[in-house]
Scaffold this active site. Structure first.
Site, PDB file in Angstrom:
ATOM      1  N   ASP A   1       6.710 -14.053  -2.836  1.00 57.20           N
ATOM      2  CA  ASP A   1       5.687 -13.360  -3.960  1.00 57.20           C
ATOM      3  C   ASP A   1       6.685 -11.968  -4.245  1.00 57.20           C
ATOM      4  O   ASP A   1       6.997 -11.529  -3.458  1.00 57.20           O
ATOM      5  CB  ASP A   1       4.522 -13.268  -3.910  1.00 57.20           C
ATOM      6  CG  ASP A   1       2.675 -12.476  -4.167  1.00 57.20           C
ATOM      7  OD1 ASP A   1       3.484 -13.063  -5.520  1.00 57.20           O
ATOM      8  OD2 ASP A   1       2.279 -12.346  -3.710  1.00 57.20           O
TER       9      ASP A   1
ATOM     10  N   SER B   1      -2.769 -17.987   0.870  1.00 60.60           N
ATOM     11  CA  SER B   1      -2.542 -18.343  -0.625  1.00 60.60           C
ATOM     12  C   SER B   1      -2.918 -19.780  -0.729  1.00 60.60           C
ATOM     13  O   SER B   1      -2.244 -20.517  -1.213  1.00 60.60           O
ATOM     14  CB  SER B   1      -1.968 -17.430  -1.580  1.00 60.60           C
ATOM     15  OG  SER B   1      -2.354 -16.111  -1.469  1.00 60.60           O
TER      16      SER B   1
ATOM     17  N   ASN C   1      -1.048 -21.887 -10.140  1.00 57.63           N
ATOM     18  CA  ASN C   1       0.167 -21.821 -11.124  1.00 57.63           C
ATOM     19  C   ASN C   1       0.041 -22.374 -12.453  1.00 57.63           C
ATOM     20  O   ASN C   1       0.513 -21.440 -13.260  1.00 57.63           O
ATOM     21  CB  ASN C   1       1.193 -21.633 -10.342  1.00 57.63           C
ATOM     22  CG  ASN C   1       1.784 -20.520  -9.444  1.00 57.63           C
ATOM     23  OD1 ASN C   1       2.969 -20.607  -8.692  1.00 57.63           O
ATOM     24  ND2 ASN C   1       1.170 -19.437  -9.392  1.00 57.63           N
TER      25      ASN C   1
ATOM     26  N   HIS D   1      11.516 -13.879 -11.828  1.00 57.14           N
ATOM     27  CA  HIS D   1      11.590 -15.461 -11.328  1.00 57.14           C
ATOM     28  C   HIS D   1      13.022 -16.137 -10.949  1.00 57.14           C
ATOM     29  O   HIS D   1      13.637 -16.494 -10.398  1.00 57.14           O
ATOM     30  CB  HIS D   1      10.831 -16.589 -11.995  1.00 57.14           C
ATOM     31  CG  HIS D   1       9.822 -15.869 -12.514  1.00 57.14           C
ATOM     32  ND1 HIS D   1       8.393 -16.380 -11.276  1.00 57.14           N
ATOM     33  CD2 HIS D   1       8.321 -16.160 -13.232  1.00 57.14           C
ATOM     34  CE1 HIS D   1       7.576 -15.894 -11.025  1.00 57.14           C
ATOM     35  NE2 HIS D   1       7.539 -15.845 -12.570  1.00 57.14           N
TER      36      HIS D   1
ATOM     37  N   ARG E   1      -1.320 -20.252 -15.223  1.00 55.05           N
ATOM     38  CA  ARG E   1      -0.499 -18.873 -16.058  1.00 55.05           C
ATOM     39  C   ARG E   1      -0.223 -19.008 -17.096  1.00 55.05           C
ATOM     40  O   ARG E   1      -0.759 -20.002 -18.296  1.00 55.05           O
ATOM     41  CB  ARG E   1       0.526 -18.514 -15.210  1.00 55.05           C
ATOM     42  CG  ARG E   1      -0.064 -18.084 -13.714  1.00 55.05           C
ATOM     43  CD  ARG E   1       1.369 -17.504 -12.408  1.00 55.05           C
ATOM     44  NE  ARG E   1       0.833 -17.469 -11.705  1.00 55.05           N
ATOM     45  CZ  ARG E   1       1.641 -16.116 -11.152  1.00 55.05           C
ATOM     46  NH1 ARG E   1       3.040 -16.228 -11.395  1.00 55.05           N
ATOM     47  NH2 ARG E   1       1.265 -15.786  -9.753  1.00 55.05           N
TER      48      ARG E   1
HETATM   49  C1  FPP Z   1       5.209 -15.472  -6.989  1.00 52.86           C
HETATM   50  O1  FPP Z   1       5.375 -14.203  -7.911  1.00 52.86           O
HETATM   51  C2  FPP Z   1       6.356 -16.941  -7.068  1.00 52.86           C
HETATM   52  C3  FPP Z   1       6.502 -17.523  -8.482  1.00 52.86           C
HETATM   53  C4  FPP Z   1       4.727 -17.871  -8.623  1.00 52.86           C
HETATM   54  C5  FPP Z   1       7.535 -18.583  -8.451  1.00 52.86           C
HETATM   55  C6  FPP Z   1       8.295 -19.152  -7.221  1.00 52.86           C
HETATM   56  C7  FPP Z   1       9.081 -19.140  -7.848  1.00 52.86           C
HETATM   57  C8  FPP Z   1      10.876 -18.440  -7.661  1.00 52.86           C
HETATM   58  C9  FPP Z   1      11.157 -17.702  -6.424  1.00 52.86           C
HETATM   59  C10 FPP Z   1      11.713 -19.037  -8.775  1.00 52.86           C
HETATM   60  C11 FPP Z   1      11.889 -20.758  -9.141  1.00 52.86           C
HETATM   61  C12 FPP Z   1      11.932 -21.202  -7.496  1.00 52.86           C
HETATM   62  C13 FPP Z   1      13.387 -22.217  -6.991  1.00 52.86           C
HETATM   63  C14 FPP Z   1      12.978 -23.205  -5.863  1.00 52.86           C
HETATM   64  C15 FPP Z   1      14.043 -21.915  -7.547  1.00 52.86           C
HETATM   65  P1  FPP Z   1       4.928 -13.383  -8.695  1.00 52.86           P
HETATM   66  O2  FPP Z   1       5.423 -14.212  -9.892  1.00 52.86           O
HETATM   67  O3  FPP Z   1       3.281 -13.968  -8.182  1.00 52.86           O
HETATM   68  O4  FPP Z   1       4.660 -11.962  -8.426  1.00 52.86           O
HETATM   69  P2  FPP Z   1       3.875 -11.044  -8.580  1.00 52.86           P
HETATM   70  O5  FPP Z   1       2.508 -10.824  -8.109  1.00 52.86           O
HETATM   71  O6  FPP Z   1       4.505  -9.775  -9.279  1.00 52.86           O
HETATM   72  O7  FPP Z   1       3.179 -11.281 -10.846  1.00 52.86           O
END
Ligand code: FPP
Length: 261
Positions: A27, A203, A75, A44, A78
């Site tokens: 996260d 979550s 997700n 990301h 989004r």
């Molecule tokens: C949560 O952070 C993260 C995600 C919804 C996506 C996770 C994806 C990656 C780490 C990259 C792609 C994956 C791989 C396996 C290559 P958020 O966007 O909710 O963060 P925030 O809470 O700060 O908005």
């Protein structure tokens, strides 16, 4: 004073009992990007680099299984451009990491409602799952379009279908049967769940499997979480006492104290 190299840190972690299966709620990518004035997708992208580094370290220290929460069932809600950007990154990751995954004996697996993924992600995913199927050094599971409640519903439906066909007696429903019917069937018990970015929630991640898992929360945002930070979590895990409902005295009296379930 000279600080320890990552090799020194990993070798110290390796010398003590390790969790068999670690799950990570990755996260904070969006906040990482926003703090730098960048579009969220750049968070990301940097998060993908953390995925590579943490996976390498997990393999070097000898974890049996690592499960990463890469995209939740929720997700999909989004903004469309963020979802599309994440799907592109997943495809890129699967193509780019293929060789390293195969060379390192890693079995790539995936859990979730995978039929919801676009074909341009599903194809490289299925190909790598098939190619790496026999690898045994570590199982890397990507939770994609995954939700713990969705998984429990799918499990209940499969059990009910078997019962309706007369293939299963209600009395035969056990914890072992539930385990074997979940998408995570065959993975070792989940010992440790890590969540980055200061949030303290599961979550919808591995709800059944986390019943006895140790929970580790860190303020770091996922793009800032790398091999050293994984080792810090593993060290903390190694210093915790797991009691599984028993008293501390009982656990201390066990002939062999194991850090794993
Ligand atoms: C949560 O952070 C993260 C995600 C919804 C996506 C996770 C994806 C990656 C780490 C990259 C792609 C994956 C791989 C396996 C290559 P958020 O966007 O909710 O963060 P925030 O809470 O700060 O908005």
């Amino acid at each position: 004073m000279k600080s320890d190299s990552i090799a020194d840190i990993e070798s110290r972690v390796k010398s003590r009992p390790l969790p068999r299966h670690v799950g990570i709620i990755m996260d904070g990518n969006g906040r990482w990007a926003e703090a730098k004035g960048l579009p969220r997708i750049e968070g990301h992208r940097e998060g993908s680099t953390s995925v590579q580094e943490v996976t390498r370290s997990a393999r070097r220290v000898g974890l049996e299984a690592l499960t990463l929460y890469a995209f939740s069932s929720q997700n999909w809600a989004r903004p469309a451009d963020e979802v599309a950007g994440l799907m592109d990154l997943l495809r890129e990751y699967l193509l780019k990491e293929r060789e390293e995954i195969l060379d390192n004996g890693i079995r790539l697996s995936a859990i979730g409602e995978l039929d919801k993924l676009p074909r341009y992600v599903r194809e490289p995913l299925d190909a790598l799952r098939a190619e790496s199927e026999k690898n045994r050094a570590m199982t890397l599971t990507l939770a994609l379009s995954y939700g713990g409640r969705e998984e429990l519903v799918a499990m209940a439906r499969r059990v009910a279908e078997k019962a309706a066909k007369g293939e299963l007696e209600p009395a035969a429903v056990s914890e072992a049967l539930v385990d074997a019917t979940l998408w995570t069937a065959g993975l070792p018990p989940l010992d440790l769940v890590i969540r980055t970015s200061g949030e303290r929630r599961l979550s919808n991640f591995l709800l059944w499997q986390s019943a006895y898992a140790e929970l580790y929360f860190t303020e770091l945002l996922w793009p800032d979480f790398r091999a050293k930070e994984l080792c810090d979590c593993l060290t903390q895990f190694q210093n915790r006492e797991r009691r599984f409902g028993q008293t501390s005295a009982q656990v201390q009296a066990l002939p062999i104290r194991r850090a794993v379930s």
